[in-house]
Design a protein around this motif. Structure first.
Motif, PDB file in Angstrom:
ATOM      1  N   GLU A  52      37.606   4.415  11.165  1.00 64.51           N
ATOM      2  CA  GLU A  52      37.050   3.393  12.044  1.00 64.51           C
ATOM      3  C   GLU A  52      36.148   2.452  11.263  1.00 64.51           C
ATOM      4  O   GLU A  52      35.353   2.886  10.426  1.00 64.51           O
ATOM      5  CB  GLU A  52      36.261   4.064  13.166  1.00 64.51           C
ATOM      6  N   VAL A  63      33.522  -6.086  16.504  1.00 58.28           N
ATOM      7  CA  VAL A  63      34.780  -5.366  16.656  1.00 58.28           C
ATOM      8  C   VAL A  63      34.643  -3.974  16.044  1.00 58.28           C
ATOM      9  O   VAL A  63      34.001  -3.787  15.011  1.00 58.28           O
ATOM     10  CB  VAL A  63      35.972  -6.135  16.029  1.00 58.28           C
ATOM     11  N   ILE A  65      37.365  -1.047  15.055  1.00 55.95           N
ATOM     12  CA  ILE A  65      38.817  -0.973  14.897  1.00 55.95           C
ATOM     13  C   ILE A  65      39.186   0.127  13.898  1.00 55.95           C
ATOM     14  O   ILE A  65      38.439   0.390  12.956  1.00 55.95           O
ATOM     15  CB  ILE A  65      39.357  -2.364  14.460  1.00 55.95           C
ATOM     16  N   LYS A 109      47.029  -9.360  16.910  1.00 55.85           N
ATOM     17  CA  LYS A 109      46.948  -8.049  16.259  1.00 55.85           C
ATOM     18  C   LYS A 109      48.037  -7.895  15.188  1.00 55.85           C
ATOM     19  O   LYS A 109      47.782  -7.379  14.098  1.00 55.85           O
ATOM     20  CB  LYS A 109      47.020  -6.942  17.305  1.00 55.85           C
ATOM     21  N   ILE A 134      47.332  -0.605  13.927  1.00 56.27           N
ATOM     22  CA  ILE A 134      46.022  -0.536  14.563  1.00 56.27           C
ATOM     23  C   ILE A 134      46.064   0.662  15.496  1.00 56.27           C
ATOM     24  O   ILE A 134      46.930   0.745  16.366  1.00 56.27           O
ATOM     25  CB  ILE A 134      45.704  -1.829  15.350  1.00 56.27           C
ATOM     26  N   SER A 136      43.062   2.019  17.042  1.00 63.01           N
ATOM     27  CA  SER A 136      42.081   1.820  18.111  1.00 63.01           C
ATOM     28  C   SER A 136      41.453   0.453  17.913  1.00 63.01           C
ATOM     29  O   SER A 136      41.390  -0.058  16.793  1.00 63.01           O
ATOM     30  CB  SER A 136      41.024   2.929  18.131  1.00 63.01           C
ATOM     31  N   TYR A 137      40.982  -0.112  19.030  1.00 67.74           N
ATOM     32  CA  TYR A 137      40.501  -1.489  18.985  1.00 67.74           C
ATOM     33  C   TYR A 137      39.567  -1.743  20.160  1.00 67.74           C
ATOM     34  O   TYR A 137      39.962  -1.561  21.309  1.00 67.74           O
ATOM     35  CB  TYR A 137      41.715  -2.426  19.045  1.00 67.74           C
TER      36      TYR A 137
END
Length: 140
Positions: A52, A63, A65, A109, A134, A136-137
């Motif tokens: 992360e 953000v 991510i 994305k 990706i 998680s966001y």
């Protein structure tokens, strides 16, 4: 004269395609599998969890991510694990030059994933990054 050249060219293409099909059909099943898409086990085996990352964007938004990065083999995976700090730096640097609207929607994305892939491949020496996911966001 012109029609005969076109006919000759089309004949060559047709014969080449037919020869290619014959060669492919004669491959044993293991060789055909090797040229197909990798299995999910293969993807996991050659992927690195970047973890992360939380950072500010250009427009003062924030953000959080996470990424999973797929490489083209075990050597590339090993190298990317060593270069994880560089991958994180690339991500933070690229995100710091983006606004929240740049990350909106599917296209935003996908664009970020492609940008990170290209930048990471500039660093790689023992293979390449095949795909960036990706995982998680969150943006606020």
């Amino acid at each position: 004269m012109k029609n005969s050249k076109i006919l000759f060219f089309l004949s060559i293409l047709l014969l080449g395609g037919a020869a290619g099909l014959l060669v492919y059909d004669r491959l044993d099943p293991g060789q055909k599998e090797a040229s197909a898409e990798p299995s999910i086990d293969d993807v996991i085996e050659t992927s690195v969890d970047i973890g992360e990352i939380a950072t500010n964007l250009l427009d003062q938004r924030y953000v959080k991510i996470s990424f999973m990065v797929q490489t083209d083999g075990k050597k590339a995976k090993s190298e990317l694990e060593k270069r994880k700090f560089q991958a994180q730096n690339i991500i933070i640097t690229e995100l710091s030059d983006m606004k929240a609207e740049d990350l909106e929607g599917k296209k935003g994305k996908q664009s970020l994933e492609e940008l990170i892939k290209v930048r990471m491949n500039e660093e790689m020496q023992q293979g390449k990054v095949v795909k960036v996911y990706i995982t998680s966001y969150i943006i606020s």
